[in-house]
Design an enzyme around this catalytic site. Structure first.
Site, PDB file in Angstrom:
ATOM      1  N   SER A 135       0.814  -1.212   0.000  1.00  0.00           N
ATOM      2  CA  SER A 135       0.000   0.000   0.000  1.00  0.00           C
ATOM      3  C   SER A 135       0.852   1.267   0.000  1.00  0.00           C
ATOM      4  O   SER A 135       1.966   1.291   0.550  1.00  0.00           O
ATOM      5  CB  SER A 135      -0.891   0.002   1.242  1.00  0.00           C
ATOM      6  OG  SER A 135      -1.548   1.247   1.396  1.00  0.00           O
ATOM      7  N   TYR A 159      -2.553   5.473  -4.141  1.00  0.00           N
ATOM      8  CA  TYR A 159      -3.529   6.513  -3.882  1.00  0.00           C
ATOM      9  C   TYR A 159      -3.012   7.773  -4.566  1.00  0.00           C
ATOM     10  O   TYR A 159      -1.861   8.172  -4.342  1.00  0.00           O
ATOM     11  CB  TYR A 159      -3.663   6.803  -2.390  1.00  0.00           C
ATOM     12  CG  TYR A 159      -4.383   5.752  -1.585  1.00  0.00           C
ATOM     13  CD1 TYR A 159      -5.680   5.373  -1.894  1.00  0.00           C
ATOM     14  CD2 TYR A 159      -3.765   5.162  -0.485  1.00  0.00           C
ATOM     15  CE1 TYR A 159      -6.343   4.423  -1.141  1.00  0.00           C
ATOM     16  CE2 TYR A 159      -4.425   4.213   0.279  1.00  0.00           C
ATOM     17  CZ  TYR A 159      -5.717   3.842  -0.055  1.00  0.00           C
ATOM     18  OH  TYR A 159      -6.368   2.910   0.695  1.00  0.00           O
ATOM     19  N   THR A 185      -6.218   2.828  -6.753  1.00  0.00           N
ATOM     20  CA  THR A 185      -7.412   2.821  -5.914  1.00  0.00           C
ATOM     21  C   THR A 185      -8.188   4.111  -6.130  1.00  0.00           C
ATOM     22  O   THR A 185      -7.645   5.208  -5.970  1.00  0.00           O
ATOM     23  CB  THR A 185      -7.027   2.649  -4.437  1.00  0.00           C
ATOM     24  OG1 THR A 185      -6.370   1.384  -4.283  1.00  0.00           O
ATOM     25  CG2 THR A 185      -8.256   2.673  -3.549  1.00  0.00           C
ATOM     26  N   LYS A 275      -8.863  -0.416  -8.728  1.00  0.00           N
ATOM     27  CA  LYS A 275      -9.459  -0.982  -7.512  1.00  0.00           C
ATOM     28  C   LYS A 275     -10.515  -0.033  -6.949  1.00  0.00           C
ATOM     29  O   LYS A 275     -10.243   1.153  -6.768  1.00  0.00           O
ATOM     30  CB  LYS A 275      -8.362  -1.204  -6.463  1.00  0.00           C
ATOM     31  CG  LYS A 275      -8.841  -1.811  -5.144  1.00  0.00           C
ATOM     32  CD  LYS A 275      -7.652  -1.986  -4.197  1.00  0.00           C
ATOM     33  CE  LYS A 275      -8.038  -2.689  -2.917  1.00  0.00           C
ATOM     34  NZ  LYS A 275      -8.978  -1.929  -2.094  1.00  0.00           N
ATOM     35  N   HIS A 299     -13.884  -1.373  -0.744  1.00  0.00           N
ATOM     36  CA  HIS A 299     -12.827  -1.049   0.224  1.00  0.00           C
ATOM     37  C   HIS A 299     -13.062  -1.762   1.555  1.00  0.00           C
ATOM     38  O   HIS A 299     -12.776  -1.229   2.633  1.00  0.00           O
ATOM     39  CB  HIS A 299     -12.755   0.469   0.456  1.00  0.00           C
ATOM     40  CG  HIS A 299     -11.359   0.983   0.679  1.00  0.00           C
ATOM     41  ND1 HIS A 299     -10.631   1.604  -0.299  1.00  0.00           N
ATOM     42  CD2 HIS A 299     -10.554   0.956   1.766  1.00  0.00           C
ATOM     43  CE1 HIS A 299      -9.451   1.958   0.173  1.00  0.00           C
ATOM     44  NE2 HIS A 299      -9.375   1.571   1.442  1.00  0.00           N
TER      45      HIS A 299
END
Length: 410
Positions: A135, A159, A185, A275, A299
């Site tokens: 992540s 992100y 995402t 995603k 999520h």
């Protein structure tokens, strides 16, 4: 009934005692037969704020409950008299074969759950032959994860921040470190209302208060690991001393559009997965945009509560775009049976997040190994009981979705 005195030679086989396991961790993990068992161990061994960050969801946590209900409401339809002496659990995912039809999802703040953090996850995934996703909010650097599991398959989750240059600097580092897939995402324009975190006052690093000290007393191993290893921080960010919710709202960019996705795609040399897809129309538009896979996900119920259930959405998306792009799925998976059901409904691949963190909290790297062992055992057994010898044999006829609730007629 005729009786006789037992003979020593008859008693001898009955008096064999199991060799005791000296390691408490090995005993705990061996006794865990399901992911729910790992969750119970994790809750017992992890401070409340860290456990609740993993276990909780947004608002009333309705989305998460519905996702798990959807899998529970599956009826399997087994075929009989099939040769299932051996089963093939592998699948080609984004151009490369993986040993099992699931990977480890990207999770933030991972070293807060257990000091071994992302390294444990990456190494366990590499050993099992499945992908590991790092992540943007990870607590181990892009390069250190790659170095810890040099034979593994690494994906990076992005992100998009308000600072685009810093975002793309991470993408460039991931490409140079050998990551082959970018998970973009798109369901976090702002942070969801994760009420457990608010009530716990969760900060990074964790704040020591009288309540947290009392909560730590029965969990000395977690605190010993926390205090004697590298200080907890976001490996890709500058130091932060506020709440998690404040951090997310400061970072995430609510202006991201399809044009930004196209810009990202131009700069990434590998595969691109989006995603957070939650409608058929968006899946259709992403397929037209040339992405390699869409990941149906709300999520884990941590953003918009009462969002669509990915497993319910799956058949429609597969019908609409399954011949053009791979369709992946996460949210609500708590068993190998759930994974098999998703594949039967047309999913190419699945990702597990909470399941991974429950294993990590329960026992570090061995706990993650145990999580994978539980899932793989359940997948293999379910395939055999369904009468299928390979994942490609799974089809919608193997599952019936029972209806507990649905849209009210207008």
């Amino acid at each position: 009934m005729k009786r006789q005195a037992p003979k020593p030679r008859d008693l001898r086989p009955l008096l064999k005692f199991k060799k005791p396991t000296m390691s408490g961790r090995k005993r705990r993990l061996a006794a865990a037969l399901t992911l729910d068992d790992l969750r119970v161990i994790a809750k017992r061994r992890t401070p409340k704020a860290a456990f609740d960050y993993t276990d909780g969801a947004a608002d009333g946590e309705v989305s998460l409950a519905r996702a798990r209900e959807a899998f529970a409401d599956v009826q399997f339809n087994p075929a009989i008299l099939r040769d299932v002496s051996t089963v093939d659990t592998s699948r080609v995912v984004l151009g490369e074969r993986v040993a099992w039809p699931f990977g480890i999802a990207p999770t933030g703040f991972t070293r807060m759950m257990h000091a071994e953090g992302e390294v444990a996850g990456a190494q366990a995934a590499a050993a099992a032959g499945i992908p590991f996703s790092l992540s943007t909010m990870g607590t181990t650097s892009i390069e250190d994860v790659a170095a810890a599991a040099p034979g593994g398959r690494h994906w990076f989750q992005l992100y998009m921040w308000k600072d685009r240059d810093r975002s793309m600097a991470l993408v460039d580092r991931a490409a140079k470190a050998g990551y082959d897939t970018l998970l973009v995402t798109v369901d976090v324009p702002v942070a969801g209302a994760r009420l457990r975190d608010v009530r716990n006052g969760m900060t990074i690093p964790p704040t020591l208060t009288p309540r947290t000290v009392l909560n730590a007393i029965p969990r000395p191993e977690w605190w010993w690991n926390f205090l004697t290893t590298e200080p907890l921080a976001f490996a890709s960010l500058d130091a932060w001393s506020g709440t998690v919710a404040d951090l997310l709202d400061t970072m995430f960019d609510p202006t991201v559009t399809y044009a930004d996705l196209a810009w990202i795609k131009e700069q990434w040399p590998g595969k691109v997965v989006v995603k957070g897809v939650q409608t058929v129309d968006d899946a259709r538009r992403l397929a037209d945009a040339g992405v390699d896979a869409v990941l149906l996900s709300n999520h884990g119920g941590r953003q918009l509560d009462r969002a669509p259930v990915p497993f319910h959405l799956l058949p429609e998306v597969v019908k609409a775009v399954g011949s053009e792009v791979e369709v992946h799925l996460d949210t609500g998976i708590m068993s190998g049976q759930d994974i098999v059901a998703a594949l039967a409904h047309g999913a190419t691949f699945t990702l597990v997040g909470r399941a991974y963190l429950y294993g990590l909290m329960a026992g570090g790297r061995p706990g993650v190994d145990r999580m994978i062992e539980i899932l793989t055992g359940q997948i293999t057994r379910t395939m055999r009981l369904l009468g299928v010898a390979s994942l490609d044999e799974l089809n919608p006829e193997h599952v019936t979705q029972l209806v507990r609730w649905g849209p009210r007629p207008i």
